[in-house]
Enzyme design. Structure first.
Site, PDB file in Angstrom:
ATOM      1  N   SER A 153      -4.246   9.731  -2.507  1.00  0.00           N
ATOM      2  CA  SER A 153      -3.501  10.137  -1.325  1.00  0.00           C
ATOM      3  C   SER A 153      -2.987  11.555  -1.574  1.00  0.00           C
ATOM      4  O   SER A 153      -2.254  11.789  -2.533  1.00  0.00           O
ATOM      5  CB  SER A 153      -2.331   9.165  -1.127  1.00  0.00           C
ATOM      6  OG  SER A 153      -1.491   9.617  -0.097  1.00  0.00           O
ATOM      7  N   LYS A 179      -7.371  10.343   1.093  1.00  0.00           N
ATOM      8  CA  LYS A 179      -6.440  10.114   2.213  1.00  0.00           C
ATOM      9  C   LYS A 179      -5.579  11.357   2.368  1.00  0.00           C
ATOM     10  O   LYS A 179      -5.051  11.869   1.377  1.00  0.00           O
ATOM     11  CB  LYS A 179      -5.595   8.873   1.895  1.00  0.00           C
ATOM     12  CG  LYS A 179      -4.325   8.701   2.689  1.00  0.00           C
ATOM     13  CD  LYS A 179      -3.778   7.293   2.471  1.00  0.00           C
ATOM     14  CE  LYS A 179      -2.265   7.275   2.342  1.00  0.00           C
ATOM     15  NZ  LYS A 179      -1.751   5.921   2.059  1.00  0.00           N
ATOM     16  N   LYS A 181      -2.322  13.196   4.257  1.00  0.00           N
ATOM     17  CA  LYS A 181      -1.093  12.982   5.017  1.00  0.00           C
ATOM     18  C   LYS A 181      -1.127  13.909   6.233  1.00  0.00           C
ATOM     19  O   LYS A 181      -1.448  15.103   6.085  1.00  0.00           O
ATOM     20  CB  LYS A 181       0.120  13.301   4.138  1.00  0.00           C
ATOM     21  CG  LYS A 181       0.319  12.298   3.015  1.00  0.00           C
ATOM     22  CD  LYS A 181       0.738  10.951   3.568  1.00  0.00           C
ATOM     23  CE  LYS A 181       1.034   9.956   2.458  1.00  0.00           C
ATOM     24  NZ  LYS A 181       1.467   8.663   2.995  1.00  0.00           N
ATOM     25  N   ASP A 206      -2.970   9.426   7.072  1.00  0.00           N
ATOM     26  CA  ASP A 206      -1.755   8.602   7.112  1.00  0.00           C
ATOM     27  C   ASP A 206      -0.638   9.430   7.750  1.00  0.00           C
ATOM     28  O   ASP A 206      -0.249  10.477   7.210  1.00  0.00           O
ATOM     29  CB  ASP A 206      -1.364   8.185   5.684  1.00  0.00           C
ATOM     30  CG  ASP A 206      -0.181   7.224   5.654  1.00  0.00           C
ATOM     31  OD1 ASP A 206       0.392   6.941   6.725  1.00  0.00           O
ATOM     32  OD2 ASP A 206       0.165   6.761   4.546  1.00  0.00           O
ATOM     33  N   GLU A 231      -3.643   5.590   9.318  1.00  0.00           N
ATOM     34  CA  GLU A 231      -2.610   4.684   8.837  1.00  0.00           C
ATOM     35  C   GLU A 231      -1.291   4.988   9.544  1.00  0.00           C
ATOM     36  O   GLU A 231      -0.890   6.151   9.663  1.00  0.00           O
ATOM     37  CB  GLU A 231      -2.486   4.907   7.325  1.00  0.00           C
ATOM     38  CG  GLU A 231      -1.720   3.874   6.553  1.00  0.00           C
ATOM     39  CD  GLU A 231      -1.766   4.194   5.051  1.00  0.00           C
ATOM     40  OE1 GLU A 231      -2.783   4.744   4.558  1.00  0.00           O
ATOM     41  OE2 GLU A 231      -0.772   3.909   4.371  1.00  0.00           O
ATOM     42  N   ASP A 256       0.917  -0.014   7.768  1.00  0.00           N
ATOM     43  CA  ASP A 256       1.579   0.012   6.459  1.00  0.00           C
ATOM     44  C   ASP A 256       3.039  -0.398   6.692  1.00  0.00           C
ATOM     45  O   ASP A 256       3.389  -1.581   6.580  1.00  0.00           O
ATOM     46  CB  ASP A 256       1.427   1.432   5.871  1.00  0.00           C
ATOM     47  CG  ASP A 256       2.172   1.667   4.571  1.00  0.00           C
ATOM     48  OD1 ASP A 256       2.910   0.772   4.133  1.00  0.00           O
ATOM     49  OD2 ASP A 256       2.037   2.765   3.969  1.00  0.00           O
ATOM     50  N   LYS A 280       1.366  -3.416   0.273  1.00  0.00           N
ATOM     51  CA  LYS A 280       2.188  -2.889  -0.818  1.00  0.00           C
ATOM     52  C   LYS A 280       3.080  -4.033  -1.235  1.00  0.00           C
ATOM     53  O   LYS A 280       3.907  -4.513  -0.447  1.00  0.00           O
ATOM     54  CB  LYS A 280       3.045  -1.713  -0.335  1.00  0.00           C
ATOM     55  CG  LYS A 280       2.246  -0.449  -0.084  1.00  0.00           C
ATOM     56  CD  LYS A 280       3.133   0.655   0.435  1.00  0.00           C
ATOM     57  CE  LYS A 280       2.309   1.917   0.666  1.00  0.00           C
ATOM     58  NZ  LYS A 280       3.030   2.869   1.535  1.00  0.00           N
ATOM     59  N   GLY A 308       0.147   2.394  -2.357  1.00  0.00           N
ATOM     60  CA  GLY A 308       0.898   2.854  -3.520  1.00  0.00           C
ATOM     61  C   GLY A 308       2.218   3.462  -3.089  1.00  0.00           C
ATOM     62  O   GLY A 308       2.362   3.912  -1.951  1.00  0.00           O
ATOM     63  N   LEU A 310       3.915   5.724  -5.404  1.00  0.00           N
ATOM     64  CA  LEU A 310       4.164   6.618  -6.534  1.00  0.00           C
ATOM     65  C   LEU A 310       4.779   5.842  -7.704  1.00  0.00           C
ATOM     66  O   LEU A 310       5.737   6.297  -8.325  1.00  0.00           O
ATOM     67  CB  LEU A 310       5.097   7.774  -6.109  1.00  0.00           C
ATOM     68  CG  LEU A 310       4.689   8.577  -4.876  1.00  0.00           C
ATOM     69  CD1 LEU A 310       5.793   9.569  -4.487  1.00  0.00           C
ATOM     70  CD2 LEU A 310       3.388   9.357  -5.108  1.00  0.00           C
TER      71      LEU A 310
HETATM   72  O1  SMG Z   1       1.154   5.864  -4.988  1.00  0.00           O
HETATM   73  O2  SMG Z   1      -0.558   7.186  -4.670  1.00  0.00           O
HETATM   74  C1  SMG Z   1       0.529   6.717  -4.318  1.00  0.00           C
HETATM   75  C2  SMG Z   1       1.125   7.174  -3.012  1.00  0.00           C
HETATM   76  C3  SMG Z   1       0.330   6.716  -1.865  1.00  0.00           C
HETATM   77  O3  SMG Z   1       0.501   7.864   0.203  1.00  0.00           O
HETATM   78  C4  SMG Z   1       0.970   7.029  -0.530  1.00  0.00           C
HETATM   79  N1  SMG Z   1       2.075   6.341  -0.202  1.00  0.00           N
HETATM   80  O4  SMG Z   1       2.706   5.700   3.230  1.00  0.00           O
HETATM   81  O5  SMG Z   1       1.110   5.076   1.998  1.00  0.00           O
HETATM   82  C5  SMG Z   1       2.149   5.714   2.143  1.00  0.00           C
HETATM   83  C6  SMG Z   1       2.767   6.536   1.032  1.00  0.00           C
HETATM   84  C7  SMG Z   1       4.206   6.184   0.837  1.00  0.00           C
HETATM   85  C8  SMG Z   1       4.886   6.880  -0.268  1.00  0.00           C
HETATM   86  S1  SMG Z   1       5.555   8.381   0.225  1.00  0.00           S
HETATM   87  C9  SMG Z   1       6.651   8.856  -1.010  1.00  0.00           C
HETATM   88 MG    MG Z   2       1.097   4.732   4.303  1.00  0.00          MG
END
Ligand code: SMG
Ligand code: MG
Length: 387
Positions: A153, A179, A181, A206, A231, A256, A280, A308, A310
């Site tokens: 991501s 992915k 953002k 996303d 997403e 999500d 998640k 995920g 982070l």
């Molecule tokens: O863990 O690689 C990871 C992050 C993946 O984009 C990611 N997470 O909405 O899916 C999501 C975001 C939320 C975390 S934003 C701090």
């Molecule tokens: Mg997401």
């Protein structure tokens, strides 16, 4: 695998014998990201990660809480998690005899919300239960894969060329899906340029709730880029507008933030609010609901994938165990440790193989060894609760 053989028939979320917890520790550690991560709601440079450690009969279990310091991804925060764990959840669990993760979920069910805090406890108990039986979590939950396909991501960058460099660098490392953002002002042009540089690979976007139905005509233009999914385009607590948007666009919607338990997954599929779901384990309160969402989606032919937050190596090990289940048929946001941290909290950091997969740990419980010296060095708070 036929429906009669669904993994629920081989799942054992129980400990070797019923347990009384002797202690539960909540600790906060501080980790700095190797590269800031920006989404439509904000930028993360570092994380304070709450961890849960449970002990019973000399066996320990570890969980991670994915709440952030501000209520931006969800209404939970590190502060709310500290509060509900210390004042309600842990005191309750310390009075009980717990046979399985389902008992933890059942005990906490009367408390509304706070899925991320609850998940920290379910994860720690799952690790403890599997270790007490000498099996990996993957084995305990009926996972069928040794390695899972992964994607990455990529956050919002200062300009498009910088993002394209990131895309190509991660494709070269083997990641099976990219992915991006997006948010209003960082969407169509960005996706167009990335698509030119990465013409045939799996690509998704996303929005983290950044749009409304008023953007329908705008979002329709994403259909030109053959995306795997968009997403969470709309509000976190919406199902109806997402259904209207899904009827209007060809690109599959993946929810999500909106999917906080298995019932929400069933509702979303029934309403046509999405075609895919990102699971998640932290967002949904732990293994019980995550497995329930997996099964609801499997029964309806809707693929799921592992999201995920982070996570450090502890949460990532849980994610890998979960993603070994059969209906996790799309690459997860389970990147290599080095994509997030210069040093992870486990002795063997997770690595992505050139084929874009990560191995599912095979040792007892989460199956990874914690680097205790490092963990202690980055601990900023530690509270222990005893029976
Ligand atoms: O863990 O690689 C990871 C992050 C993946 O984009 C990611 N997470 O909405 O899916 C999501 C975001 C939320 C975390 S934003 C701090
Ligand atoms: Mg997401």
């Amino acid at each position: 695998m036929s429906t009669a053989d669904t993994p629920s028939s081989v799942r054992t979320l129980a400990a070797a014998a019923p347990v009384r917890l002797s202690s539960v520790e909540v600790r906060l550690i501080e980790l700095t990201l190797v590269r800031p991560f920006e989404t439509s709601f904000g930028r993360t440079d570092a994380r304070i990660v709450p961890l849960v450690r449970m002990v019973a009969d000399g066996v320990e279990g570890w969980g991670e809480i994915v709440a952030d310091h501000e209520p931006l991804f969800s209404s939970e925060t590190i502060g709310t998690a500290r509060h509900v764990l210390a004042d309600y959840f842990i005191p309750d669990l310390l009075t009980r005899t717990l046979s399985s993760v389902d008992d933890v979920a059942a005990a906490l069910r009367r408390f509304k919300g706070h899925q991320m805090a609850k998940a920290g406890l379910e994860l720690a108990f799952m690790d403890l239960a599997a270790r007490s039986r000498g099996v990996s979590i993957r084995e305990a939950i009926g996972g069928t894969r040794d390695r899972v396909p992964v994607g990455v991501s990529l956050g919002i960058e200062k300009d498009i060329p910088t993002l394209v460099d990131q895309v190509l660098a991660h494709v070269a490392q083997g990641y099976q899906r990219i992915k991006l953002k997006i948010k209003p002002g960082w969407d169509l042009d960005v996706v167009r340029v990335v698509r030119e540089a990465y013409p045939t690979g799996l690509l998704s976007v996303d929005a983290n709730t950044a749009y409304t139905l008023a953007h329908t005509e705008h979002l329709k233009q994403l259909d030109a880029f053959d995306l795997l999914m968009i997403e969470q385009p709309l509000a976190h607590d919406d199902m109806v507008d997402h259904a209207a948007l899904q009827r209007a666009i060809r690109t599959a919607i993946c929810l999500d933030e909106s999917i906080v338990h298995a019932r929400a997954a069933a509702h979303a599929l029934a309403l046509g609010s999405c075609r895919l779901i990102n699971i998640k384990i932290g967002r949904v309160g732990g293994y019980t609901e995550a497995l329930g969402i997996h099964d609801v989606c499997q029964a309806q032919g809707a693929p799921v994938w592992c999201g995920g937050m982070l996570e450090c190596g502890i949460g990532r090990a849980h994610n890998l165990a979960l993603a070994s289940l059969p209906n996790f048929s799309l690459p997860g946001d389970i990147s290599a440790s080095k994509r997030y941290w210069a040093r992870d909290v486990i002795t063997q950091p997770f690595e992505v193989a050139p084929d874009g997969t990560v191995g599912v740990p095979t040792g007892p419980g989460i199956g990874v060894e914690i680097d205790h010296a490092f963990l202690d060095a980055i601990t900023i708070e530690r509270r222990e609760f005893t029976a």
